[in-house]
Scaffold this motif. Structure first.
Motif, PDB file in Angstrom:
ATOM      1  N   ASN A  73       0.839  -1.311  -0.001  1.00  0.00           N
ATOM      2  CA  ASN A  73       0.025   0.220   0.021  1.00  0.00           C
ATOM      3  C   ASN A  73       0.855   1.278   0.017  1.00  0.00           C
ATOM      4  OD1 ASN A  73      -2.498  -0.998  -0.093  1.00  0.00           O
ATOM      5  ND2 ASN A  73      -3.138  -1.010   1.988  1.00  0.00           N
ATOM      6  N   ALA A  74       1.853   1.177   1.068  1.00  0.00           N
ATOM      7  CA  ALA A  74       2.927   2.533   0.999  1.00  0.00           C
ATOM      8  C   ALA A  74       3.410   2.705  -0.317  1.00  0.00           C
ATOM      9  CB  ALA A  74       3.929   2.145   2.039  1.00  0.00           C
ATOM     10  N   PHE A  94       0.848   4.032  -2.931  1.00  0.00           N
ATOM     11  CA  PHE A  94       0.460   5.435  -2.695  1.00  0.00           C
ATOM     12  C   PHE A  94       1.665   6.366  -2.405  1.00  0.00           C
ATOM     13  CE2 PHE A  94      -3.259   2.657  -1.576  1.00  0.00           C
ATOM     14  CZ  PHE A  94      -3.872   2.794  -2.541  1.00  0.00           C
ATOM     15  N   VAL A 148       0.793   9.995  -0.598  1.00  0.00           N
ATOM     16  CA  VAL A 148      -0.468  10.866  -0.699  1.00  0.00           C
ATOM     17  C   VAL A 148      -1.151  11.285   0.499  1.00  0.00           C
ATOM     18  CG1 VAL A 148      -0.850  10.531  -2.942  1.00  0.00           C
ATOM     19  CG2 VAL A 148      -1.839   9.116  -1.315  1.00  0.00           C
ATOM     20  N   GLY A 149      -1.033   9.930   1.421  1.00  0.00           N
ATOM     21  CA  GLY A 149      -1.674  10.539   2.726  1.00  0.00           C
ATOM     22  C   GLY A 149      -3.176  10.152   2.632  1.00  0.00           C
ATOM     23  N   ILE A 161     -11.214   3.317   5.771  1.00  0.00           N
ATOM     24  CA  ILE A 161     -10.400   2.341   5.029  1.00  0.00           C
ATOM     25  C   ILE A 161     -10.144   1.011   5.566  1.00  0.00           C
ATOM     26  CG2 ILE A 161      -9.214   4.224   4.055  1.00  0.00           C
ATOM     27  CD1 ILE A 161      -7.016   3.546   6.075  1.00  0.00           C
ATOM     28  N   VAL A 184     -13.284  -1.066   0.910  1.00  0.00           N
ATOM     29  CA  VAL A 184     -13.182   0.626   0.787  1.00  0.00           C
ATOM     30  C   VAL A 184     -12.017   1.021   0.062  1.00  0.00           C
ATOM     31  CG1 VAL A 184     -13.128   2.533   2.219  1.00  0.00           C
ATOM     32  CG2 VAL A 184     -14.728   0.877   2.662  1.00  0.00           C
ATOM     33  N   GLY A 202      -9.343  -3.334  -2.289  1.00  0.00           N
ATOM     34  CA  GLY A 202     -10.082  -2.620  -1.134  1.00  0.00           C
ATOM     35  C   GLY A 202     -10.120  -3.723   0.095  1.00  0.00           C
ATOM     36  N   SER A 244      -8.323  -4.545   5.451  1.00  0.00           N
ATOM     37  CA  SER A 244      -9.462  -5.360   6.250  1.00  0.00           C
ATOM     38  C   SER A 244      -8.912  -6.925   6.868  1.00  0.00           C
ATOM     39  CB  SER A 244     -10.822  -5.661   5.440  1.00  0.00           C
ATOM     40  OG  SER A 244     -11.159  -4.583   4.918  1.00  0.00           O
TER      41      SER A 244
HETATM   42  P1  ADP Z   1      -6.515  -1.402  -1.562  1.00  0.00           P
HETATM   43  O1  ADP Z   1      -6.414  -2.894  -2.116  1.00  0.00           O
HETATM   44  O2  ADP Z   1      -7.264  -0.691  -2.357  1.00  0.00           O
HETATM   45  O3  ADP Z   1      -5.255  -1.005  -1.165  1.00  0.00           O
HETATM   46  P2  ADP Z   1      -6.730  -1.560   1.172  1.00  0.00           P
HETATM   47  O4  ADP Z   1      -7.733  -2.091   2.016  1.00  0.00           O
HETATM   48  O5  ADP Z   1      -5.458  -2.137   1.317  1.00  0.00           O
HETATM   49  O6  ADP Z   1      -7.150  -1.787  -0.129  1.00  0.00           O
HETATM   50  O7  ADP Z   1      -6.789   0.046   1.359  1.00  0.00           O
HETATM   51  C1  ADP Z   1      -7.779   0.756   1.580  1.00  0.00           C
HETATM   52  C2  ADP Z   1      -7.572   2.176   1.011  1.00  0.00           C
HETATM   53  O8  ADP Z   1      -6.793   2.740   1.661  1.00  0.00           O
HETATM   54  C3  ADP Z   1      -6.778   2.156  -0.253  1.00  0.00           C
HETATM   55  O9  ADP Z   1      -7.643   2.417  -1.521  1.00  0.00           O
HETATM   56  C4  ADP Z   1      -5.999   3.776  -0.002  1.00  0.00           C
HETATM   57  O10 ADP Z   1      -7.293   4.573  -0.468  1.00  0.00           O
HETATM   58  C5  ADP Z   1      -5.919   3.857   1.500  1.00  0.00           C
HETATM   59  N1  ADP Z   1      -4.629   3.633   1.851  1.00  0.00           N
HETATM   60  C6  ADP Z   1      -4.400   2.411   2.422  1.00  0.00           C
HETATM   61  N2  ADP Z   1      -2.805   2.624   2.625  1.00  0.00           N
HETATM   62  C7  ADP Z   1      -2.515   3.738   2.137  1.00  0.00           C
HETATM   63  C8  ADP Z   1      -1.430   4.600   2.204  1.00  0.00           C
HETATM   64  N3  ADP Z   1      -0.235   4.082   2.526  1.00  0.00           N
HETATM   65  N4  ADP Z   1      -1.326   5.834   1.777  1.00  0.00           N
HETATM   66  C9  ADP Z   1      -2.255   6.408   1.270  1.00  0.00           C
HETATM   67  N5  ADP Z   1      -3.610   5.801   1.282  1.00  0.00           N
HETATM   68  C10 ADP Z   1      -3.485   4.612   1.823  1.00  0.00           C
END
Ligand code: ADP
Length: 727
Positions: free
Chosen positions: A484-485, A488, A519-520, A529, A534, A547, A551
């Motif tokens: 994720n990090a 984004f 992006v935060g 989230i 989501v 998403g 979870s």
């Molecule tokens: P995804 O598979 O879409 O990453 P996650 O449940 O892992 O689903 O994350 C959900 C949402 O949280 C992401 O779509 C994103 O918008 C936000 N998110 C998660 N980690 C980060 C991050 N390190 N920086 C910014 N936004 C994040």
């Protein structure tokens, strides 16, 4: 005859009453005034003044009744009965004796009871002619006399019994009692002297011993003349007259009878009897009044008890109604609950059924998706490797990405479903935290390069080299957060930091922090989230994720008993942190390390049989195996496998499960029946947990889930072959 009765009664009455009076003083606890009245009534009776005797006994009876003195009531009735007897009113006499006995029985005065039984004996024997009943009463009288050790009364009763037997001409039986009387004359008095002599006279006359009889009669007359009371004397004259007449001395007999008549007339003159009967009338009126009062009293008691019973009935009805109401309510409640419970049970069944269906649905879908995805991913890889010229193709990259995305989606859904159904249990492995994180970092290098990010790893040197815990779940958590990090963040830095924050015994608390300067996440989105599916700020054209990642992270951390903390500023970056305690135990670590399978790198060429019905998957698997320089043969189904195994020997068999005609389990069973011991590994798109039991029971050695990492497949193949060869 009347004289005889009166004499007898008087005799006993006087004596017995004298005794009972003594007892009465100690037992009856009577009012002295009333007791005096009774005594006076008795004296009048003895003087044959029946009128006065009745008047006084009536007065004493009224007093005793007011005082509720059962003893004096009994004594008063006794005197009244005696008076009636004296005036030849036998029915009334017996009636009052019985009343007297009724009250005496309410007391403990046994002498009084003996006295009354005696008198009743007299009445029945001499006046009613009911000899047997009379004797029974006498015997009761004797029993009470003996109870009180009153030998004087025993004596008097025996006189009566002897006389009663003589009266019915049973001289022999009567003599038995007379004998007792003769030898106990010391208990008698001047009155009984007369009677006892007379009885001896009667008995001897019967026996024909006339001279002796005559002497006894004369002695009785002498004694009788000395007594103030002349009733006894009149009796003796009567019996003597009979005797003289019997022996032919008619002149003397006549004289004796004359004497008898004179004395009788003297005692029972008309006036006395009349007065006695008028006094008796008042007494009877009293008795009626008493009866009426008694009835009235009973009525009052009855009406009171009626009132009480009415209240009881009303209460009973009320309580019954309340109970009825309660029972009805209870029954209704039970019925309602039953119905409700049934509904609940139904709902529960439906819910359970739905949950089962959902699980089955997810597992079927996963299986059905994984199978073609295995082909898509495999063939894409093959294309990329074999046709380097198209490896730069955008379409091919998209295909590969899409396939991978689909695969991760399927895996994530399956994963989250398993966690929600509590099917995941943490396992223990020994691991080195730095090694694990380095592997993660390396496996995500593609992603880091894509967004031009740097990954830095900082592991606290204080952390023990080996820890024990579920490193696979930890890796899953870290992979999600780090990817994720990296997703984004662009041209930035992702930091993986692990610190030892606390040590409690064998437990080492590690704080993990995954920090980026990407992006935060906006404050409003921060709580959302972690929900399923989501995604924040997702653009339609890219496939950043499913998403489900966060979870899964949240739920996996829950298994570790931990929670995740999010710290993020929009535009500045995000940091996720959590604490997990891992065990550090050298002894345990050693044993776990000893159990780790040794990966023997193969130098040999192994021969693998693939049993698979899906042509694309046949192709993919064959390619993977041959790429490792192993020999691979493929058959389409179980029957093909059985046939080829008849002639050829393989080092290992990779067996698909879901095949037409005969599935993988059945095929394995039959192979084992042939005596083939070649290791068999299930190669399936099913979830491992679902098939483990059946796989083992059918004779399989291990399971690999499609799509798989080729490395993992070879690791298992080598391990199993080496294990078999070692045997
Ligand atoms: P995804 O598979 O879409 O990453 P996650 O449940 O892992 O689903 O994350 C959900 C949402 O949280 C992401 O779509 C994103 O918008 C936000 N998110 C998660 N980690 C980060 C991050 N390190 N920086 C910014 N936004 C994040």
């Amino acid at each position: 005859m009347p004289q005889k009765r009166i004499l007898l009664l008087l005799l006993l009455f006087l004596n017995c009453f004298a005794n009972s009076a003594i007892v009465a003083q100690s037992n009856c606890n009577s009012d002295p005034k009333t007791a005096k009245l009774v005594k006076q009534a008795l004296l009048y009776f003895r003087e044959s003044n029946f009128e006065k005797s009745l008047i006084l006994s009536r007065a004493s009876l009224n007093e005793a009744t007011i005082q509720k003195d059962n003893c004096l009531i009994a004594r008063s009735y006794n005197i009244i009965a005696a008076n009636y007897n004296a005036v030849s009113e036998f029915d009334k006499s017996i009636f009052f004796y019985e009343k007297s006995l009724g009250y005496a029985n309410k007391t403990t005065n046994d002498s009084l009871k003996a006295n009354i039984y005696n008198n009743l004996g007299n009445m029945h024997c001499f006046d009613r002619g009911e000899f047997d009943i009379g004797i029974r009463y006498y015997k009761k009288a004797i029993a009470y006399c003996l109870k009180t050790n009153n030998l004087k009364e025993v004596f008097f009763t025996n006189v009566n019994i002897a006389w009663a037997y003589f009266d019915v001409k049973n001289y022999d039986e009567g003599y038995l009692f007379l004998k007792y009387v003769n030898s106990n004359r010391k208990y008698g008095d001047e009155s009984t002297e007369v009677i006892v002599d007379m009885l001896n006279g009667i008995y001897l006359a019967h026996k024909g011993r006339n001279d002796e009889a005559n002497t006894y009669f004369l002695s009785a007359i002498e004694s009788g003349k000395k007594c103030d009371e002349k009733t006894d004397l009149s009796n003796v004259y009567s019996e003597y007259a009979t005797f003289l007449d019997k022996i032919g001395k008619h002149k003397e007999a006549y004289q004796a009878l004359k004497n008898y008549n004179e004395i009788s007339a003297e005692i029972y003159n008309e006036g006395k009897l009349k007065k006695a009967s008028s006094a008796g009338i008042s007494l009877e009126l009293d008795e009626y009044k008493r009866e009426i009062d008694k009835i009235e009293n009973e009525k009052v008691v009855q009406s009171q008890s009626l009132k009480k019973s009415r209240i009881i009935v009303i209460l009973f009805i009320l309580i019954s109604l309340i109970l009825l109401f309660l029972i009805v309510t209870l029954v209704k409640n039970i019925r309602y609950k039953k119905k409700h419970n049934l509904e609940l049970l139904k709902a529960k069944e439906i819910a359970e059924e739905a949950s089962l269906l959902k699980t089955q649905f997810i597992s079927t879908i996963s299986h059905e998706l994984r199978t073609p995805l295995y082909g898509v991913v495999g063939i894409t890889n093959m294309l990329l490797e074999e046709h380097k010229e198209i490896s730069k193709s955008q379409h091919l990259s998209s295909l590969k990405f899409s396939a991978r995305y689909l695969l991760s989606l399927v895996n994530d859904i399956l994963q989250i479903n398993k966690i929600e159904e509590n099917k995941i249990v943490l396992e223990n492995f020994t691991f080195n935290i730095l090694d694990e994180i380095t592997v993660i970092k390396n496996s995500l290098s593609f992603l880091s390069q894509k967004n031009n990010n740097k990954i830095s790893v900082d592991v606290d040197p204080e952390i023990p080299e080996y820890l024990i815990g579920d490193k696979l779940r930890l890796a899953q958590i870290l992979m999600n957060l780090v990817s994720n990090a990296l997703k984004f963040t662009k041209d930035g830095e992702v930091e993986i930091k692990v610190d030892l924050v606390n040590v409690e015994g064998k437990l080492n608390y590690l704080n993990f922090m995954i920090k980026d300067n990407g992006v935060g996440i906006a404050a409003v989105d921060q709580s959302k989230i972690f929900e399923k599916f989501v995604q924040v700020g997702r653009k339609e054209e890219d496939y950043q994720g499913t998403g489900l990642g966060l979870s899964i992270v949240k739920r996996l951390l829950g298994l570790f008993g931990s929670t995740i903390t999010l710290d993020s500023d929009l535009g500045k970056g995000t940091s996720f942190s959590f604490v997990i305690a891992f065990e550090h135990d050298l002894a345990k670590t050693k044993s776990i390390i000893d159990e780790i399978e040794v990966d023997l790198t193969p130098n040999e060429v192994y021969k693998i049989l693939v049993v698979e019905d899906n042509l694309i998957n046949q192709l993919v698997t064959k390619k993977i195996i041959e790429k490792n320089n192993y020999v691979c043969k493929v058959v389409d189904d179980g029957f093909g496998a059985l046939k080829i195994l008849e002639n050829e020997v393989f080092d290992l068999i990779l067996m698909d499960i879901n095949m037409p005609l005969m599935n993988g389990f059945e095929t394995t069973k039959r192979i084992r029946l042939l005596g083939v011991e070649t290791p068999i590994v299930a190669l399936t798109a099913f979830d491992k947990d679902e098939i483990t039991d059946e796989a083992i029971s059918s004779g399989m050695n291990d399971i690999i889930i499609k799509p798989f990492e080729p490395v993992k497949l070879f690791k298992i193949i080598n391990f199993l072959i080496n294990e078999k060869n070692a045997v």
